[in-house]
Design an enzyme around this catalytic site. Structure first.
Site, PDB file in Angstrom:
ATOM      1  N   GLU A 175     -12.751   2.936   5.739  1.00  0.00           N
ATOM      2  CA  GLU A 175     -12.871   2.238   6.832  1.00  0.00           C
ATOM      3  C   GLU A 175     -14.377   2.520   7.677  1.00  0.00           C
ATOM      4  OE1 GLU A 175      -9.281   4.668   7.439  1.00  0.00           O
ATOM      5  OE2 GLU A 175      -8.507   3.413   8.848  1.00  0.00           O
ATOM      6  N   ARG A 181      -5.170   6.925  17.441  1.00  0.00           N
ATOM      7  CA  ARG A 181      -6.648   7.052  16.641  1.00  0.00           C
ATOM      8  C   ARG A 181      -7.482   6.461  17.618  1.00  0.00           C
ATOM      9  NH1 ARG A 181      -9.072   8.118  11.496  1.00  0.00           N
ATOM     10  NH2 ARG A 181      -6.963   9.028  10.714  1.00  0.00           N
ATOM     11  N   GLN A 194       0.895  -1.179  -0.004  1.00  0.00           N
ATOM     12  CA  GLN A 194       0.012  -0.046   0.045  1.00  0.00           C
ATOM     13  C   GLN A 194       1.085   1.319   0.040  1.00  0.00           C
ATOM     14  OE1 GLN A 194      -2.463  -1.955   3.367  1.00  0.00           O
ATOM     15  NE2 GLN A 194      -3.412  -0.110   3.055  1.00  0.00           N
TER      16      GLN A 194
END
Lengths: 783, 164
Positions: free
Chosen positions: A728, A325, A212
C-alpha cells in the site's frame, strides 16, 4: 571443504531471499497459460448465473414479478431471498445489514434483488432484463451534504486525542480552518468479480472465488447455505487484480453461485458484466474533511483538529476500520503536540464502500498534507520547509495521536537524501524562473513524504498459517493462507522457503490458496501478506529442517551443530549429501515430512474505545518529488518527472518491490487526478465503464520516472529477513502530484494564495482552481 | 448457423457459429484458447487483443464471421512449437512487465504488431501505441521497457533464424 563438493552442484541456490526472482507465473502469463477462473475448463452441465439489479437508489419493493424471467429461453431456476436456506446476509461484519438479495427495500442503485441460472451466459443476461419490479420511491441520501444532514452512521465513530487540541489552537499565534473534499476510486481490477461453485456430496460445496479472503467467503457461503464451515471449501490460485476490491466484495458472487449449485445440483458460474460489476461493488470511500490548525510564525503546528466524514454507502462493510485508518494517518509523518481527530462513517444510498489499497490511510494523509500546505501559504514558506519542521523526532516529539511511539523514524534522512539527489531546490528555483516568462504554461513541483503503519488494526487479523510437505523425491509443496493478486506474494514466500532449505526455488511447487489446507486465514490485505505468510512458511520450513537436522545428526553420528544446509545439499560432519537423498533417507527412517507453520505479529495491541495502543508493528517510509506542467487556459496537464525514494527494509525481491512502487504510484496518481466517480441525483453511477471512468493509460505515466529504494536500512523489527511491507505505502507517494499541480496553479496568483485543490484534480478541477486563484488575486497578466 | 473457417495459430478450423458470436467468444469457448481475456466487455481495455492477418484487433469488437477465411494469431500461437518464447514474450518475462498478468496477453499481442510496424520504436511511440491497452498494476514502466527490449530482439531474431 570445498574439494568435497561434487561437480555440478551450484554454490548458490536460485531464487533465494533478496534476489530479483521473476514472478512465479511470468512464463504462463506471457504465453496465455496462466488460468483465471473464467479460463478453467467448464464442468459438464455448468449453469451461468446473472443478477437482477435494482433500478432505484432507495425504494420499497411493492411487487417483484419474475414470471417472464422464469419463462425466458434457457432459464433453469430463479432465486430470491426466499430461496436462501440460511441467513440472507453477506456482510463481513455479520450485522445483517447487507443482504445477498434485497427483500422489501432496496438501498442503492444496482443492488441485487434476484439471480437467474440459465444454460448460457447470454440467456441469463437476457432473462434478468425481463423482471417487472414495482418500486415506491423513497428519498435517497446520495451525497455527503445530505448524509451529514441525515447523520445516519453505519458504524460507531472513533476519536483519537492527545493533549488539549482546542486550547492549543486557541493559544497559537496563528490559526486557520478549511474543508477538503476527497474523491473515491473504483478498483478496476482487469479480471472482474467471478465465482464458480461445484456442488459436492451431502451439504458440501467447493467454490472457486476470485477473492483476497477465502476464509471469509467460506464463512459467508456456509452462513447463506446454513451449513457448517467445514462443508465449504474455497480456493483461489490467482486473481487478475483486486486492490482491496476483492477483500469482501467477492462474498456476494460466491454466495450466489453456491446457492445455485446446491439448489440445482449443477456447477454454477457468475461473472457479471463489467458495467454491472462497477454498479454492484463498493469502492474507495470519498471524504469531506474539516480541519482547524493552530501554528506559530515558523510554521510549527501547535494544535490541530480533524473531522473525517465518509460516504460509506448503504452498509457497514469495512467502513469502520477504513475510517479508523484515515485517523491513524492524519499525522502522516508529522508530530502534533495536541490533536483531536474524529471519524464520521455515514450511511448513504450508494454502493457500500470498501477496502482499497491504503484503506483510508491515503485520505488521512491527503488531509495532513493539505494542512501543511495551508500553513506554508499562510506564512509564505516553501511547503517542504514546513514539512521538515514538523517531522516526527527520534527521541522526542515522537508520539502519535494514538499514543504509539514512533521508534523507527527515518523520514528526515530519507527526505534529505531525495531532496539532494533529485535537486529539489535547484529545480524549484528554475521552475519559478521559467514560470515568470511563461504566461500560460505553468510548471509546479512538490515533495511529499509517506509514513504508513503496518499491521491490521484489528489485532486478531495479524495471524497466518502455512503448510509444507516434502515428498520423498525431495520436491517441496508449499501452501499458505495468502492470496496471489499479482503482487508477487507466492514468489516471495517461495523465496523464503528456498532460502530456509537452501534449495533452488524450482524445487518448490507453489499451490493454490485453499481453506482446506490452511484454515482461519486473514484477508491478504493491509500490505501484510508477506510479513504474515512469509513468517508462517518460514516457521514450517524451520520445523521440517529441525527434524531433518536431528535425523542427519543421529544417522551420521555427529552433533546437530555439525549439520549444515548448503545449496541443494546438506553437510553432515565431513560428508555432504544432496538434499533429495537426505529426504529419501529420512522418509525410510519414518521422519514426518509435513509441517504446519504459524505466525502471530508480536507487540501490537489496540484499544479503540480509549484510542490508545500500538496498532502497528512498524512504519514504512518514502518520499516523492513530482514535477508537472499545467496549461492554465484549459486545465490540462502532464506529469513531467517523478523521483521516488522508498523504504522496503531489506527487500526480499527488489524487482517485485520496485514494481509495487511504480504501480502503486501510478494507481495513486489516477485516484488523485483523472479517476472521477460520478453519481447523479437519482443515485445512478454514471461512470460505470472505462469509457467514462479514466484510469491512467500508458501515455499518462511520468515522462521521467526515477525509482530507488533506500539502502542499508533493514527493518528494526524482527520481520522476515528484515524486509518491509510494500503493497500500500507507494500509492500515497502520488500525493506529490496533487501538490505539484497545486504549486503550478498557485503561480497564477504569485504563490500568495493556497489553491485548495481538491482531488481528483481533473482538468476541470484544475481549471476551476486556477479561476478561483485568479478571482481572488485580481486580473490575469497581459500575455 | 453459418460455418466459419479460420486459421488460428496455423491450424485451420471450421465451426458452425451463431451470427452474433464475437471472435473472442469463438476463441475462448469453441477453441478453448483462454489466454485471450475479456476485461471490460466494451472494447476498451485491450485484454482481448489478437492478431488478424497480422493486425492487432480487439477480439471482442469483431464477429467470428468477420474473421472467416482469415488468419488469427492468439497469445497461445506466439511461442515456437518447442516452447521457445517469442522475443516479445521473453522480454515481458525478463523485464517484469507484468504483475497480475490479466492484461499481459493483449499487451504482448499489441506490442508485437507495434514492433513489426514501427521500424525504430521509441519510448513515445510505445506510449502512443498502447493507448488501447490498459494495465492496473505495473504503472506501465516495465511494460514500456519490455516492449523496447522485445522490439530490439525482434530486429535481431529473423537474422538468427535465417542462420540456423
Amino acid at each position: 571443504m570445498r574439494d568435497d563438493i561434487p561437480t555440478g552442484i551450484a554454490s548458490e541456490i536460485s531464487g533465494g531471499a533478496g534476489v530479483e526472482q521473476r514472478h512465479d507465473s511470468a512464463r504462463k502469463h506471457v504465453t496465455g497459460q496462466a488460468r483465471y477462473i473464467d479460463d478453467l475448463p467448464e464442468p459438464a452441465g455448468l449453469l451461468h448465473v446473472q443478477l437482477g439489479l435494482s433500478a432505484r437508489a432507495h425504494a420499497r419493493i411493492l411487487a417483484l414479478d419474475l414470471d417472464a424471467v422464469r419463462s425466458a429461453p434457457g432459464v433453469v431456476a430463479v432465486f430470491t431471498a426466499a430461496d436462501i436456506p440460511g441467513a440472507n446476509d453477506i456482510g463481513c461484519m455479520l450485522r445483517d445489514d447487507e443482504p445477498l438479495f434485497a427483500t422489501d427495500t432496496v438501498r442503492y442503485h444496482g443492488q441485487p434483488l434476484f439471480a437467474v441460472a440459465a444454460e448460457t451466459r447470454a440467456q441469463a443476461r437476457f432473462a434478468v432484463t425481463r423482471a417487472r419490479i414495482d418500486y415506491q420511491d423513497q428519498e435517497p441520501v446520495i451525497d455527503l451534504t445530505r448524509a451529514r444532514a441525515a447523520a445516519t452512521r453505519v458504524w460507531p465513530p472513533m476519536t483519537l486525542a492527545r493533549g488539549d487540541a482546542a486550547a492549543a489552537i486557541a493559544a497559537a499565534p496563528r490559526r486557520l480552518s478549511g474543508r477538503l473534499r476527497i474523491g473515491g476510486q473504483e478498483h478496476f481490477y482487469l479480471e472482474g468479480q467471478i465465482a464458480l461453485a461445484i456442488p459436492g456430496e451431502d451439504d458440501e460445496v467447493t467454490v472457486l472465488s476470485s477473492t483476497q479472503h477465502p476464509s471469509e467467503v467460506q464463512h459467508i457461503v456456509a452462513h447463506i447455505l446454513n451449513v457448517a464451515d467445514n462443508a465449504v471449501t474455497v480456493e483461489v490460485r490467482r486473481m487478475g487484480g483486486a486492490f482491496g476490491g476483492k477483500e469482501t466484495q467477492a462474498n456476494l458472487f460466491a454466495a450466489a453461485t453456491a446457492l445455485v449449485a446446491k439448489a440445482t445440483g449443477r456447477a454454477a458460474k457468475l461473472r457479471p458484466d463489467r458495467d454491472d460489476d462497477m454498479a454492484i461493488t463498493g469502492k474507495r470511500h470519498d471524504f469531506e474533511v474539516d480541519y482547524t490548525v493552530g501554528f506559530d510564525d515558523d510554521g510549527m503546528i501547535q494544535g490541530v483538529s480533524y473531522l473525517f466524514a465518509a460516504r460509506c454507502g448503504f452498509a457497514a462493510d469495512l467502513s469502520g476500520p477504513v475510517t479508523d485508518r484515515a485517523l491513524f494517518h492524519c499525522d502522516n509523518g508529522y508530530y502534533y503536540d495536541a490533536v483531536t481527530a474524529s471519524s464520521d462513517p455515514l450511511m448513504t444510498n450508494t454502493v457500500s464502500n470498501t477496502a482499497f489499497r491504503g484503506f483510508g490511510g491515503p485520505q488521512g494523509m491527503v488531509a495532513a498534507e493539505r494542512v501543511i500546505e495551508e500553513v506554508a501559504f499562510a506564512l509564505g514558506l516553501d511547503p517542504l520547509t514546513v514539512r521538515k519542521r514538523n517531522f516526527y523526532g527520534t527521541t522526542s516529539r515522537n508520539v502519535t495521536p494514538y499514543h504509539q511511539v514512533v521508534e523507527d523514524n527515518i523520514l528526515p534522512e530519507l527526505v534529505a537524501e531525495l531532496e539532494h539527489s533529485a535537486d529539489y531546490a535547484g529545480r524549484r528555483a528554475a521552475i519559478r524562473a521559467a514560470n515568470a516568462a511563461s504566461p500560460w504554461l505553468r510548471r509546479g513541483i512538490a515533495l511529499t513524504p509517506v509514513k504508513f503503519g503496518i499491521a491490521f488494526t484489528a489485532t486478531a487479523y495479524n495471524q497466518a498459517g502455512a503448510l509444507i510437505h516434502i515428498y520423498k523425491d525431495g520436491s517441496i509443496h508449499l501452501n499458505h493462507g495468502g492470496t496471489e493478486m499479482g503482487q508477487g506474494l507466492y514468489t516471495k514466500v517461495a523465496q523464503i522457503v528456498a532460502a530456509e532449505f537452501q534449495v533452488d526455488i524450482e524445487r518448490i511447487r507453489i499451490t493454490a490458496t485453499t481453506t482446506g489446507k490452511v484454515p482461519n486465514t486473514s484477508a491478504t490485505a493491509a500490505s501484510s501478506g508477506t510479513d504474515l505468510n512469509g513468517k508462517a512458511a518460514q516457521q514450517a520450513a524451520q520445523t521440517l529442517k529441525a527434524r531433518l537436522v536431528a535425523f542427519a545428526a543421529a544417522s551420521g553420528g555427529v552433533s546437530e551443530d555439525d549439520v549444515v544446509f548448503l545449496p541443494n545439499r546438506v553437510r553432515i560432519g565431513a560428508r555432504e549429501t544432496p538434499f533429495a537423498t537426505l529426504v529419501s533417507q529420512a522418509y525410510l527412517a519414518r521422519v514426518p515430512l509435513s509441517a504446519t507453520g504459524f505466525y502471530r505479529t508480536p507487540k501490537i495491541h489496540w484499544d479503540r474505545a480509549v484510542g490508545h495502543g500500538r496498532p502497528f508493528l512498524y512504519f514504512v517510509y518514502g518520499a516523492a518529488i513530482s514535477e508537472v506542467t499545467v496549461d492554465t487556459l484549459t486545465g490540462e496537464y502532464r506529469v513531467d518527472r517523478v523521483d521516488i525514494l522508498h523504504d522496503c527494509g531489506r527487500s526480499l525481491n527488489p524487482a517485485i518491490d520496485r514494481g509495487q512502487i511504480e504501480g502503486g504510484f501510478v494507481q495513486g496518481m489516477g485516484w488523485l487526478t483523472t479517476e472521477e466517480l460520478w453519481w447523479d441525483s437519482a443515485g445512478r453511477l454514471r461512470t460505470h465503464a472505462p469509457s467514462t471512468y479514466k484510469i491512467p493509460a500508458c501515455g499518462d505515466r511520468p515522462a521521467v520516472f526515477n525509482v530507488r529504494m533506500i539502502e542499508g536500512r533493514p527493518n528494526r523489527e524482527d520481520t522476515v529477513f528484515r524486509s518491509k511491507a510494500v503493497g500500500e505505502p507507494p500509492l500515497m507517494l502520488a500525493i506529490s502530484v496533487l501538490h505539484a499541480l497545486s504549486d503550478a496553479i498557485a503561480s497564477v496568483g504569485d504563490h500568495r494564495l493556497c489553491p485548495r485543490l481538491d482531488p481528483p484534480a481533473t482538468p476541470e478541477a484544475v481549471l476551476a482552481a486556477i479561476e478561483s486563484v485568479r478571482q481572488r488575486t485580481g486580473p490575469p497578466p497581459e500575455p | 448457423m453459418p460455418t466459419v473457417t479460420i486459421t488460428v495459430n496455423g491450424n485451420t478450423v471450421s465451426r458452425a457459429v451463431e451470427g452474433r458470436t464475437l471472435l473472442v467468444h469463438f476463441l475462448r469457448e469453441q477453441l478453448g484458447l483462454t489466454g485471450t481475456h475479456v476485461g471490460c466487455d466494451t472494447s476498451q481495455c485491450g485484454a482481448c487483443v489478437v492478431l488478424v492477418d497480422g493486425r492487432s484487433i480487439k477480439s471482442c469488437t469483431m464477429l467470428a464471421a468477420q474473421a472467416d477465411g482469415r488468419e488469427v494469431t492468439t497469445i497461445e500461437g506466439l511461442a515456437a512449437a518447442d516452447g521457445t518464447l517469442h522475443p516479445m514474450q521473453a522480454a515481458f518475462r525478463q523485464h517484469h512487465g507484468l504483475q497480475y498478468g490479466f492484461c499481459t496477453p493483449g499487451m504482448v499481442m499489441s506490442a508485437v504488431e507495434l514492433a513489426r510496424t514501427t521500424p525504430h520504436l521509441t519510448e513515445q511511440a510505445v506510449r502512443d501505441g498502447l493507448e488501447g491497452n490498459i494495465c492496473r498494476c505495473t504503472g506501465y514502466h516495465n511494460i514500456v521497457k519490455a516492449i523496447l527490449a522485445g522490439a530490439e530482439a525482434m530486429q535481431v531474431e529473423p537474422v538468427a533464424q535465417a542462420a540456423e
